[in-house]
Motif scaffolding. Structure first.
Motif, PDB file in Angstrom:
ATOM      1  N   GLN A  89      11.580   9.575  10.293  1.00 29.73           N
ATOM      2  CA  GLN A  89      10.711   8.506  10.803  1.00 29.73           C
ATOM      3  C   GLN A  89      10.846   7.249   9.966  1.00 29.73           C
ATOM      4  OE1 GLN A  89       6.920  11.072  11.143  1.00 29.73           O
ATOM      5  NE2 GLN A  89       6.556   9.394  12.572  1.00 29.73           N
ATOM      6  N   LEU A  90      10.821   7.403   8.643  1.00 25.08           N
ATOM      7  CA  LEU A  90      10.936   6.244   7.754  1.00 25.08           C
ATOM      8  C   LEU A  90      12.293   5.556   7.934  1.00 25.08           C
ATOM      9  CD1 LEU A  90       9.359   7.748   4.506  1.00 25.08           C
ATOM     10  CD2 LEU A  90       8.342   6.005   5.980  1.00 25.08           C
ATOM     11  N   GLN A  91      13.330   6.354   8.112  1.00 27.27           N
ATOM     12  CA  GLN A  91      14.677   5.801   8.278  1.00 27.27           C
ATOM     13  C   GLN A  91      14.806   5.018   9.584  1.00 27.27           C
ATOM     14  OE1 GLN A  91      16.864   9.431   8.075  1.00 27.27           O
ATOM     15  NE2 GLN A  91      16.890   9.522   5.840  1.00 27.27           N
ATOM     16  N   GLN A  92      14.201   5.541  10.643  1.00 27.24           N
ATOM     17  CA  GLN A  92      14.358   4.933  11.958  1.00 27.24           C
ATOM     18  C   GLN A  92      13.393   3.780  12.200  1.00 27.24           C
ATOM     19  OE1 GLN A  92      14.045   8.242  14.669  1.00 27.24           O
ATOM     20  NE2 GLN A  92      16.137   8.925  14.289  1.00 27.24           N
ATOM     21  N   GLY A  93      12.299   3.725  11.425  1.00 18.95           N
ATOM     22  CA  GLY A  93      11.299   2.676  11.586  1.00 18.95           C
ATOM     23  C   GLY A  93       9.980   3.248  12.046  1.00 18.95           C
ATOM     24  N   VAL A  94       8.898   2.732  11.507  1.00 19.26           N
ATOM     25  CA  VAL A  94       7.562   3.164  11.897  1.00 19.26           C
ATOM     26  C   VAL A  94       6.759   1.942  12.331  1.00 19.26           C
ATOM     27  CG1 VAL A  94       7.569   5.156  10.343  1.00 19.26           C
ATOM     28  CG2 VAL A  94       6.666   2.965   9.528  1.00 19.26           C
ATOM     29  N   THR A  95       5.701   2.166  13.066  1.00 21.42           N
ATOM     30  CA  THR A  95       4.859   1.071  13.535  1.00 21.42           C
ATOM     31  C   THR A  95       3.685   0.897  12.590  1.00 21.42           C
ATOM     32  OG1 THR A  95       5.473   1.467  15.831  1.00 21.42           O
ATOM     33  CG2 THR A  95       3.472   0.189  15.431  1.00 21.42           C
ATOM     34  N   ILE A  96       3.563  -0.305  12.038  1.00 23.90           N
ATOM     35  CA  ILE A  96       2.433  -0.633  11.167  1.00 23.90           C
ATOM     36  C   ILE A  96       1.830  -1.946  11.669  1.00 23.90           C
ATOM     37  CG2 ILE A  96       3.118   0.632   9.082  1.00 23.90           C
ATOM     38  CD1 ILE A  96       4.458  -1.859   8.027  1.00 23.90           C
ATOM     39  N   GLN A  97       0.564  -1.901  12.012  1.00 20.80           N
ATOM     40  CA  GLN A  97      -0.136  -3.095  12.505  1.00 20.80           C
ATOM     41  C   GLN A  97       0.634  -3.780  13.641  1.00 20.80           C
ATOM     42  OE1 GLN A  97      -0.937  -5.453   8.952  1.00 20.80           O
ATOM     43  NE2 GLN A  97      -2.971  -4.540   8.823  1.00 20.80           N
ATOM     44  N   ASP A  98       1.002  -3.014  14.657  1.00 22.98           N
ATOM     45  CA  ASP A  98       1.709  -3.527  15.831  1.00 22.98           C
ATOM     46  C   ASP A  98       3.085  -4.092  15.523  1.00 22.98           C
ATOM     47  OD1 ASP A  98      -0.516  -2.899  17.435  1.00 22.98           O
ATOM     48  OD2 ASP A  98      -1.475  -4.814  16.939  1.00 22.98           O
ATOM     49  N   TYR A  99       3.633  -3.732  14.373  1.00 22.63           N
ATOM     50  CA  TYR A  99       4.972  -4.191  14.009  1.00 22.63           C
ATOM     51  C   TYR A  99       5.848  -2.970  13.746  1.00 22.63           C
ATOM     52  CZ  TYR A  99       8.831  -6.077  11.262  1.00 22.63           C
ATOM     53  OH  TYR A  99      10.089  -6.390  10.799  1.00 22.63           O
ATOM     54  N   ARG A 100       7.026  -2.962  14.323  1.00 22.91           N
ATOM     55  CA  ARG A 100       7.971  -1.865  14.110  1.00 22.91           C
ATOM     56  C   ARG A 100       8.933  -2.250  12.998  1.00 22.91           C
ATOM     57  NH1 ARG A 100       8.554   3.490  15.781  1.00 22.91           N
ATOM     58  NH2 ARG A 100      10.729   4.118  15.630  1.00 22.91           N
ATOM     59  N   THR A 101       8.956  -1.461  11.945  1.00 26.39           N
ATOM     60  CA  THR A 101       9.828  -1.780  10.815  1.00 26.39           C
ATOM     61  C   THR A 101      11.294  -1.560  11.185  1.00 26.39           C
ATOM     62  OG1 THR A 101       9.687   0.466   9.890  1.00 26.39           O
ATOM     63  CG2 THR A 101       8.031  -1.121   9.176  1.00 26.39           C
ATOM     64  N   GLU A 139      13.713  -6.074   4.649  1.00 27.76           N
ATOM     65  CA  GLU A 139      12.609  -6.952   5.029  1.00 27.76           C
ATOM     66  C   GLU A 139      11.480  -6.720   4.028  1.00 27.76           C
ATOM     67  OE1 GLU A 139      11.125  -5.761   8.866  1.00 27.76           O
ATOM     68  OE2 GLU A 139      11.329  -3.641   8.364  1.00 27.76           O
ATOM     69  N   GLY A 140      10.510  -7.630   4.010  1.00 27.91           N
ATOM     70  CA  GLY A 140       9.450  -7.518   3.020  1.00 27.91           C
ATOM     71  C   GLY A 140       8.097  -7.917   3.569  1.00 27.91           C
ATOM     72  N   LYS A 141       7.610  -7.173   4.541  1.00 30.60           N
ATOM     73  CA  LYS A 141       6.274  -7.437   5.067  1.00 30.60           C
ATOM     74  C   LYS A 141       5.219  -7.073   4.013  1.00 30.60           C
ATOM     75  CE  LYS A 141       7.714  -8.572   9.212  1.00 30.60           C
ATOM     76  NZ  LYS A 141       7.540  -9.928   9.773  1.00 30.60           N
ATOM     77  N   ASN A 142       4.020  -7.605   4.191  1.00 33.99           N
ATOM     78  CA  ASN A 142       2.943  -7.377   3.234  1.00 33.99           C
ATOM     79  C   ASN A 142       2.663  -5.885   3.052  1.00 33.99           C
ATOM     80  OD1 ASN A 142       0.745  -8.042   1.506  1.00 33.99           O
ATOM     81  ND2 ASN A 142      -0.672  -7.821   3.210  1.00 33.99           N
ATOM     82  N   ARG A 143       2.790  -5.405   1.838  1.00 33.50           N
ATOM     83  CA  ARG A 143       2.523  -4.012   1.461  1.00 33.50           C
ATOM     84  C   ARG A 143       3.268  -3.032   2.366  1.00 33.50           C
ATOM     85  NH1 ARG A 143      -1.100  -3.881  -2.488  1.00 33.50           N
ATOM     86  NH2 ARG A 143      -1.700  -1.705  -2.242  1.00 33.50           N
ATOM     87  N   GLN A 144       4.489  -3.389   2.713  1.00 28.87           N
ATOM     88  CA  GLN A 144       5.225  -2.634   3.726  1.00 28.87           C
ATOM     89  C   GLN A 144       5.521  -1.198   3.311  1.00 28.87           C
ATOM     90  OE1 GLN A 144       8.541  -4.588   5.553  1.00 28.87           O
ATOM     91  NE2 GLN A 144       9.483  -2.691   6.221  1.00 28.87           N
ATOM     92  N   ARG A 146       4.074   0.779   1.145  1.00 32.88           N
ATOM     93  CA  ARG A 146       2.850   1.598   1.120  1.00 32.88           C
ATOM     94  C   ARG A 146       2.378   1.931   2.531  1.00 32.88           C
ATOM     95  NH1 ARG A 146       0.812   1.422  -4.085  1.00 32.88           N
ATOM     96  NH2 ARG A 146       1.735  -0.191  -5.396  1.00 32.88           N
ATOM     97  N   ARG A 147       2.459   0.965   3.416  1.00 33.79           N
ATOM     98  CA  ARG A 147       2.015   1.205   4.788  1.00 33.79           C
ATOM     99  C   ARG A 147       2.971   2.139   5.525  1.00 33.79           C
ATOM    100  NH1 ARG A 147      -0.013  -5.022   5.892  1.00 33.79           N
ATOM    101  NH2 ARG A 147      -2.143  -4.691   5.176  1.00 33.79           N
ATOM    102  N   MET A 148       4.244   2.068   5.215  1.00 32.77           N
ATOM    103  CA  MET A 148       5.212   2.964   5.853  1.00 32.77           C
ATOM    104  C   MET A 148       4.968   4.413   5.442  1.00 32.77           C
ATOM    105  SD  MET A 148       8.777   0.746   5.646  1.00 32.77           S
ATOM    106  CE  MET A 148       9.799   2.064   6.343  1.00 32.77           C
ATOM    107  N   THR A 149       4.835   4.667   4.147  1.00 28.75           N
ATOM    108  CA  THR A 149       4.649   6.059   3.717  1.00 28.75           C
ATOM    109  C   THR A 149       3.297   6.602   4.192  1.00 28.75           C
ATOM    110  OG1 THR A 149       3.701   5.521   1.529  1.00 28.75           O
ATOM    111  CG2 THR A 149       6.116   5.688   1.692  1.00 28.75           C
ATOM    112  N   ALA A 150       2.284   5.741   4.219  1.00 31.62           N
ATOM    113  CA  ALA A 150       0.976   6.183   4.726  1.00 31.62           C
ATOM    114  C   ALA A 150       1.055   6.530   6.208  1.00 31.62           C
ATOM    115  CB  ALA A 150      -0.073   5.098   4.484  1.00 31.62           C
ATOM    116  N   ALA A 151       1.851   5.769   6.960  1.00 29.58           N
ATOM    117  CA  ALA A 151       1.961   5.983   8.399  1.00 29.58           C
ATOM    118  C   ALA A 151       2.544   7.355   8.740  1.00 29.58           C
ATOM    119  CB  ALA A 151       2.811   4.889   9.036  1.00 29.58           C
TER     120      ALA A 151
END
Length: 202
Positions: A89-101, A139-144, A146-151
């Motif tokens: 999931q982390l490798q492919q991208g996760v959704t955090i705050q309506d944004y897909r990493t 990329e470097g979104k705000n607290r990205q 931390r939000r990815m691993t929490a997701a």
């Protein structure tokens, strides 16, 4: 004007700016006494590791532009041990705050990396194991991170940026800084300005 290009090992609890938001918090001013120099990007106050600073506004702008997409690598201590599904999931991208990493390089480190002790130490939960991940983002979104691993269900306990593009922590210790070598600077400028007019180097 003489351009300065600095690598700094930001300790935990230090703001990535030269002004303080409260009298008790440390800032870059407590470590670097160079006028008119600014960080390229940022690290959260509760994150540690590599920070690049320069007084070269053109280079700073180019490196901070979202299209630049240079790699930043982090060692991330998380609560519990992520399974293969979480890593995918982390490798492919996760959704955090309506944004897909974006896609990222993520791997479970086989052993705990060699790092200076954090001050203060992280708070462990008794009988809950931890693991270390190596995560490389473009990329470097705000607290990205931390939000990815929490997701995916594995909260971040400690976060250390160990490299920016080809630049690494090397032998720096928390609170120490050094100038880029001429070779490091040439690679950085070439990377930042690939396909465009090259920046004058002084």
């Amino acid at each position: 004007m003489t351009y300065r290009h600095i690598l700094f090992y930001k300790p935990y609890g230090v703001l990535s700016q030269f002004t303080k938001d409260t009298p008790t918090r440390s800032s870059l001013k407590d470590y670097i006494d160079i006028p008119d120099i600014y960080p390229v990007g940022r690290l959260d106050w509760d994150s540690e590791g590599l920070l690049l600073l320069t007084n070269n506004g053109q280079l700073q702008h180019r490196l901070c532009h979202p299209q630049f997409g240079h790699e930043r690598t982090y060692w991330v201590q998380v609560e519990r041990i992520p399974d293969a599904a979480a890593l995918t999931q982390l490798q492919q991208g996760v959704t955090i705050q309506d944004y897909r990493t974006r896609q990222a390089k993520v791997a479970l480190l086989p052993t705990q990396p060699s790092l200076p002790e954090r001050e203060p130490p992280i708070r462990f939960r008794k009988n809950v194991p931890t693991a270390w991940l190596e995560m490389t983002l473009t990329e470097g979104k705000n607290r990205q991170v931390r939000r990815m691993t929490a997701a995916v269900g594995f909260p971040t306990l400690r976060l250390v940026r160990v490299s920016i593009a080809h630049l690494g922590l090397d032998n720096l210790q928390p609170g120490q800084w050094r100038e880029l070598t001429s070779g490091e600077l040439k690679l950085l400028v070439d990377l930042a300005f690939a396909g465009s007019i090259k920046l004058k180097r002084k």
